[in-house]
Design a protein around this motif. Structure first.
Motif, PDB file in Angstrom:
ATOM      1  N   GLU A   5      27.405  40.671  78.569  1.00  0.00           N
ATOM      2  CA  GLU A   5      28.111  40.605  79.832  1.00  0.00           C
ATOM      3  C   GLU A   5      27.189  40.636  80.996  1.00  0.00           C
ATOM      4  O   GLU A   5      26.313  41.388  80.786  1.00  0.00           O
ATOM      5  N   LEU A   6      27.147  39.886  81.757  1.00  0.00           N
ATOM      6  CA  LEU A   6      26.413  39.831  83.212  1.00  0.00           C
ATOM      7  C   LEU A   6      27.436  40.123  84.257  1.00  0.00           C
ATOM      8  O   LEU A   6      28.578  39.396  84.523  1.00  0.00           O
ATOM      9  N   ARG A   7      27.109  41.194  84.993  1.00  0.00           N
ATOM     10  CA  ARG A   7      27.993  41.323  86.112  1.00  0.00           C
ATOM     11  C   ARG A   7      26.923  41.568  87.440  1.00  0.00           C
ATOM     12  O   ARG A   7      25.995  42.304  87.550  1.00  0.00           O
ATOM     13  N   VAL A   8      27.420  40.496  88.308  1.00  0.00           N
ATOM     14  CA  VAL A   8      26.472  40.516  89.683  1.00  0.00           C
ATOM     15  C   VAL A   8      27.152  41.058  90.632  1.00  0.00           C
ATOM     16  O   VAL A   8      28.458  40.769  91.007  1.00  0.00           O
ATOM     17  N   ALA A   9      26.592  42.172  91.562  1.00  0.00           N
ATOM     18  CA  ALA A   9      27.302  43.029  92.589  1.00  0.00           C
ATOM     19  C   ALA A   9      26.351  43.011  93.663  1.00  0.00           C
ATOM     20  O   ALA A   9      25.208  43.027  93.556  1.00  0.00           O
ATOM     21  N   ALA A  10      27.165  43.628  94.855  1.00  0.00           N
ATOM     22  CA  ALA A  10      26.288  43.848  96.033  1.00  0.00           C
ATOM     23  C   ALA A  10      26.838  45.147  96.625  1.00  0.00           C
ATOM     24  O   ALA A  10      28.151  45.450  96.843  1.00  0.00           O
ATOM     25  N   TYR A  11      26.065  46.112  97.071  1.00  0.00           N
ATOM     26  CA  TYR A  11      26.107  47.219  97.488  1.00  0.00           C
ATOM     27  C   TYR A  11      25.547  47.322  98.848  1.00  0.00           C
ATOM     28  O   TYR A  11      24.464  46.876  99.306  1.00  0.00           O
ATOM     29  N   ALA A  12      26.021  48.484  99.759  1.00  0.00           N
ATOM     30  CA  ALA A  12      25.521  48.946 100.892  1.00  0.00           C
ATOM     31  C   ALA A  12      25.140  50.364 101.149  1.00  0.00           C
ATOM     32  O   ALA A  12      25.700  50.982 100.683  1.00  0.00           O
ATOM     33  N   VAL A  13      23.699  50.339 101.491  1.00  0.00           N
ATOM     34  CA  VAL A  13      23.332  51.758 102.096  1.00  0.00           C
ATOM     35  C   VAL A  13      23.342  51.643 103.760  1.00  0.00           C
ATOM     36  O   VAL A  13      22.845  51.014 104.347  1.00  0.00           O
ATOM     37  N   CYS A  14      24.537  52.462 103.920  1.00  0.00           N
ATOM     38  CA  CYS A  14      25.056  52.731 105.440  1.00  0.00           C
ATOM     39  C   CYS A  14      24.277  54.151 105.627  1.00  0.00           C
ATOM     40  O   CYS A  14      25.139  54.989 105.159  1.00  0.00           O
ATOM     41  N   VAL A  15      23.407  54.417 106.576  1.00  0.00           N
ATOM     42  CA  VAL A  15      22.940  55.717 106.828  1.00  0.00           C
ATOM     43  C   VAL A  15      23.008  55.786 108.407  1.00  0.00           C
ATOM     44  O   VAL A  15      22.673  54.750 109.162  1.00  0.00           O
ATOM     45  N   ARG A  16      23.545  56.951 108.919  1.00  0.00           N
ATOM     46  CA  ARG A  16      23.799  57.084 110.213  1.00  0.00           C
ATOM     47  C   ARG A  16      23.775  58.680 110.701  1.00  0.00           C
ATOM     48  O   ARG A  16      24.423  59.235 109.839  1.00  0.00           O
ATOM     49  N   ASP A  17      23.185  58.835 111.713  1.00  0.00           N
ATOM     50  CA  ASP A  17      23.054  60.203 112.173  1.00  0.00           C
ATOM     51  C   ASP A  17      22.861  61.270 110.747  1.00  0.00           C
ATOM     52  O   ASP A  17      23.206  62.340 110.882  1.00  0.00           O
ATOM     53  N   GLY A  18      21.759  60.805 109.908  1.00  0.00           N
ATOM     54  CA  GLY A  18      21.547  61.708 108.862  1.00  0.00           C
ATOM     55  C   GLY A  18      22.462  61.851 107.805  1.00  0.00           C
ATOM     56  O   GLY A  18      22.350  62.526 106.899  1.00  0.00           O
ATOM     57  N   GLN A  19      23.418  60.779 107.891  1.00  0.00           N
ATOM     58  CA  GLN A  19      24.527  60.879 106.617  1.00  0.00           C
ATOM     59  C   GLN A  19      24.521  59.380 106.087  1.00  0.00           C
ATOM     60  O   GLN A  19      24.061  58.466 106.717  1.00  0.00           O
ATOM     61  N   LEU A 120      22.417  63.397 104.106  1.00  0.00           N
ATOM     62  CA  LEU A 120      21.383  62.926 103.213  1.00  0.00           C
ATOM     63  C   LEU A 120      20.646  64.200 102.205  1.00  0.00           C
ATOM     64  O   LEU A 120      20.315  63.944 101.338  1.00  0.00           O
ATOM     65  N   GLY A 121      20.552  65.076 102.895  1.00  0.00           N
ATOM     66  CA  GLY A 121      19.575  66.287 102.122  1.00  0.00           C
ATOM     67  C   GLY A 121      20.701  67.204 101.324  1.00  0.00           C
ATOM     68  O   GLY A 121      20.414  67.785 100.319  1.00  0.00           O
ATOM     69  N   ALA A 122      22.007  66.588 101.140  1.00  0.00           N
ATOM     70  CA  ALA A 122      22.995  67.136 100.226  1.00  0.00           C
ATOM     71  C   ALA A 122      23.241  66.070  98.845  1.00  0.00           C
ATOM     72  O   ALA A 122      23.968  66.474  98.070  1.00  0.00           O
ATOM     73  N   VAL A 123      22.746  64.610  99.077  1.00  0.00           N
ATOM     74  CA  VAL A 123      23.143  64.069  98.016  1.00  0.00           C
ATOM     75  C   VAL A 123      22.726  64.403  96.613  1.00  0.00           C
ATOM     76  O   VAL A 123      23.548  64.390  95.732  1.00  0.00           O
ATOM     77  N   GLY A 124      21.473  65.297  96.388  1.00  0.00           N
ATOM     78  CA  GLY A 124      21.111  65.808  95.274  1.00  0.00           C
ATOM     79  C   GLY A 124      22.301  66.630  94.544  1.00  0.00           C
ATOM     80  O   GLY A 124      22.209  66.790  93.359  1.00  0.00           O
ATOM     81  N   GLU A 125      23.208  67.299  95.390  1.00  0.00           N
ATOM     82  CA  GLU A 125      24.068  68.044  94.958  1.00  0.00           C
ATOM     83  C   GLU A 125      25.343  67.368  94.497  1.00  0.00           C
ATOM     84  O   GLU A 125      26.129  68.143  93.683  1.00  0.00           O
ATOM     85  N   LEU A 126      25.619  65.994  94.717  1.00  0.00           N
ATOM     86  CA  LEU A 126      26.896  65.555  94.525  1.00  0.00           C
ATOM     87  C   LEU A 126      26.785  64.969  93.043  1.00  0.00           C
ATOM     88  O   LEU A 126      25.900  64.681  92.613  1.00  0.00           O
ATOM     89  N   ASP A 127      27.859  64.731  92.608  1.00  0.00           N
ATOM     90  CA  ASP A 127      28.211  64.306  91.020  1.00  0.00           C
ATOM     91  C   ASP A 127      28.172  62.803  91.704  1.00  0.00           C
ATOM     92  O   ASP A 127      28.978  62.397  92.049  1.00  0.00           O
ATOM     93  N   ARG A 128      27.163  61.931  91.241  1.00  0.00           N
ATOM     94  CA  ARG A 128      26.948  60.637  91.551  1.00  0.00           C
ATOM     95  C   ARG A 128      26.433  59.853  90.620  1.00  0.00           C
ATOM     96  O   ARG A 128      25.959  60.262  89.722  1.00  0.00           O
ATOM     97  N   VAL A 129      26.535  58.392  90.726  1.00  0.00           N
ATOM     98  CA  VAL A 129      26.049  57.512  89.634  1.00  0.00           C
ATOM     99  C   VAL A 129      24.394  57.324  90.037  1.00  0.00           C
ATOM    100  O   VAL A 129      24.295  57.497  91.300  1.00  0.00           O
TER     101      VAL A 129
END
Length: 150
Positions: A5-19, A120-129
């Protein structure tokens, strides 16, 4: 027997005001983890258009992709029905994008169930991929060739 299976996808990094803007992905098993807004390309669709469409679907925001930060290539193997397995290749194009309009809202009847800004400083505490960490590394390091070293 292995199905490729090949899945091609596109994602955005939207950073604003430290978030950073994230969407909460709902897995088939009901698990929920934060991810970058974005998703799979439709056949014949340009990846630029994909990221604009997907961010709108998942967050309600209009975005302008500004820079292609890089390409993330991941190989995984996962079980399929009838005892077969799939060799899954995820090819993810990651853009730096700016919110240009719209209103934050949650996606309905989609692959995500919530959209939110996170410090941004709290991302490490999130349950994330892992794509969240990859996207942030690309955003911070901005490798000229778009490829992160391990």
């Amino acid at each position: 027997m292995h199905h490729r299976e090949l899945r091609v996808a596109a994602y955005a990094v939207c950073v604003r005001d430290g978030q950073i803007l994230l969407a909460r992905w709902v897995a088939r098993d009901g698990g929920r983890r934060w991810t970058l807004p974005g998703g799979g390309m439709d056949h014949g669709e340009d990846p630029y258009d994909t990221v604009v469409r997907e961010v709108d679907e998942e967050t309600g925001y209009a975005v302008e992709p500004r820079t292609l930060l890089g390409v993330d290539s991941v190989l995984r193997r996962h079980p399929r029905r009838l005892g077969t397995a799939a060799d899954h290749h995820a090819l993810r194009l990651v853009y730096d994008a700016a919110v240009t309009g719209g209103t934050l809202r949650d996606e309905e009847n989609g692959s995500t169930d919530k959209a939110a800004w996170h410090d941004l400083g709290a991302v490490g505490e999130l349950d994330r991929v892992e794509l969240v960490d990859t996207g942030l590394r690309l955003w911070r390091e901005r490798p000229p060739d778009g490829h992160l070293l391990p």
